[in-house]
Design an enzyme around this catalytic site. Structure first.
Site, PDB file in Angstrom:
ATOM      1  N   HIS A   1       5.212  -1.339   5.447  1.00 35.43           N
ATOM      2  CA  HIS A   1       5.308  -2.345   4.845  1.00 35.43           C
ATOM      3  C   HIS A   1       4.128  -3.101   4.054  1.00 35.43           C
ATOM      4  CE1 HIS A   1       7.291  -6.149   3.474  1.00 35.43           C
ATOM      5  NE2 HIS A   1       8.705  -4.998   3.855  1.00 35.43           N
ATOM      6  N   PRO A   2       5.002  -2.787   2.801  1.00 38.36           N
ATOM      7  CA  PRO A   2       3.610  -2.702   2.022  1.00 38.36           C
ATOM      8  C   PRO A   2       3.274  -4.643   1.818  1.00 38.36           C
ATOM      9  CG  PRO A   2       5.559  -2.408   0.554  1.00 38.36           C
ATOM     10  CD  PRO A   2       5.481  -2.728   2.327  1.00 38.36           C
ATOM     11  N   CYS A   3       3.233  -5.250   2.846  1.00 37.87           N
ATOM     12  CA  CYS A   3       3.372  -7.111   2.356  1.00 37.87           C
ATOM     13  C   CYS A   3       2.257  -7.229   1.928  1.00 37.87           C
ATOM     14  CB  CYS A   3       4.152  -7.502   3.040  1.00 37.87           C
ATOM     15  SG  CYS A   3       3.728  -7.319   4.888  1.00 37.87           S
ATOM     16  N   ARG A   4       0.757  -6.332   2.985  1.00 40.04           N
ATOM     17  CA  ARG A   4      -0.572  -6.702   3.067  1.00 40.04           C
ATOM     18  C   ARG A   4      -1.382  -5.654   1.629  1.00 40.04           C
ATOM     19  NH1 ARG A   4      -0.740  -9.775   8.036  1.00 40.04           N
ATOM     20  NH2 ARG A   4      -2.453 -10.157   7.483  1.00 40.04           N
ATOM     21  N   HIS A   5      -0.801  -4.317   1.509  1.00 35.77           N
ATOM     22  CA  HIS A   5      -1.806  -3.892   0.865  1.00 35.77           C
ATOM     23  C   HIS A   5      -2.760  -4.785  -0.202  1.00 35.77           C
ATOM     24  CE1 HIS A   5       0.600  -1.290   3.758  1.00 35.77           C
ATOM     25  NE2 HIS A   5       1.111  -0.659   2.241  1.00 35.77           N
TER      26      HIS A   5
END
Length: 314
Positions: free
Chosen positions: A262-266
């Protein structure tokens, strides 16, 4: 229950991504997000230095208009995975919680010091020169020289966010001993030898909603037969299964669904790396995005040996 929640969230994000306008103006230095054009530039840089990665188009009906037709996503295939995550000896010393004060309880990096357990990642060093532009040494040489060079331990979120971010790893291991051990097990016909021959196809797409890259992976056994979801979860840090990593449909390819980080923290992580480089007198170009991106997702899939880039030094 968690699968149901993830499914609902996935559908909601599909709608949100559809409604989100395409990012036109660069906000890389300010927020860590990138435009589709910057994603392509970073992808070209990755392909140039690591030829195991290539651009792909996918299904014609799923082509995104904001990306070039022949550069919809990146792919690398037949990436080796010799161990299951549970085979990595667990110790409290190997666990770190990243951003523990956030609302979600933080990102748990279970293998942030894997050199202690003797697990070697096939990673070379990226050189980040202070007060100069970033210089990347060609990692394609790994194909010809991997038997002659020592390889550093895997990079992770802890190194980037809490331990100076860009320090050189001192620990190195002789990977030839690991290869010889695997061969010995194979010759003996042991069951362990079968478990150590999995391969993965990895994909990097552009997520229009989060405006960052997104990693996808799909695994195969030693006979090149698709792994079940449960088997693929064995190769993912258990602190991230069904949380950071979920099962979703690839935006450019037909089913079956794949594991996705999941890219929410990238963007948040990238912003901190940019700030750290700036504090050291350097400047991080957006073309380096995917090379760094492949570093910090190693915390999620520590036994999949895809990352042939180099470490950072200041």
């Amino acid at each position: 229950m968690q699968n149901v929640i993830n499914t609902v969230k996935g559908k909601a994000l599909e709608v949100a991504e559809y409604l989100t306008p395409v990012l036109k103006e660069s906000k890389f230095k300010e927020t860590g997000v990138i435009t589709p054009e910057e994603f392509v530039a970073a992808g070209d840089h990755l392909v140039h230095h690591c030829p195991t990665w290539q651009w792909a188009t996918g299904e014609e009906l799923k082509v995104k208009a904001y990306l070039p037709t022949d550069k919809q996503f990146l792919v690398t295939k037949n990436v080796p995975c010799y161990k299951r995550c549970k085979q990595m000896e667990y110790s409290d010393e190997l666990e770190a919680i990243i951003e523990e004060d956030d609302g979600d309880g933080g990102w748990v990096d279970t293998y942030h010091n894997t050199g202690i357990t003797g697990i070697t990642e096939a990673v070379k060093e990226i050189t980040l020169e202070s007060k100069d532009s970033i210089k990347l040494q060609d990692c394609s040489a790994l194909c010809d020289e991997e038997d002659e060079e020592d390889e550093g331990e895997a990079a992770d979120m802890e190194e980037y966010e809490e331990s100076g971010l860009l320090e050189t790893d001192e620990a190195t291991l002789d990977t030839r001993k690991i290869v010889e051990a695997c061969k010995a097990k194979a010759d003996a016909g042991g069951e362990d030898a079968i478990l150590q021959t999995r391969t993965y196809d990895l994909y990097i797409t552009y997520d229009k909603y989060y405006q960052t890259p997104r990693l996808w992976l799909f695994g195969y056994d030693e006979q090149r037969q698709p792994l079940t979801v449960e088997h693929m979860y064995e190769d993912i840090s258990q602190d991230h299964v069904k949380k950071t990593v979920t099962i979703e449909n690839h935006p450019h390819l037909p089913p079956p669904p794949m594991c996705s980080v999941h890219p929410c923290r990238h963007a948040e992580v990238m912003k901190k790396i940019i700030e750290t480089v700036a504090e050291g007198g350097g400047e991080l170009g957006v073309h380096m995005y995917l090379l760094i991106f492949l570093k910090f997702v190693q915390a999620v899939i520590p036994t999949i040996e895809y990352d042939y880039t180099r470490h950072f030094t200041m």
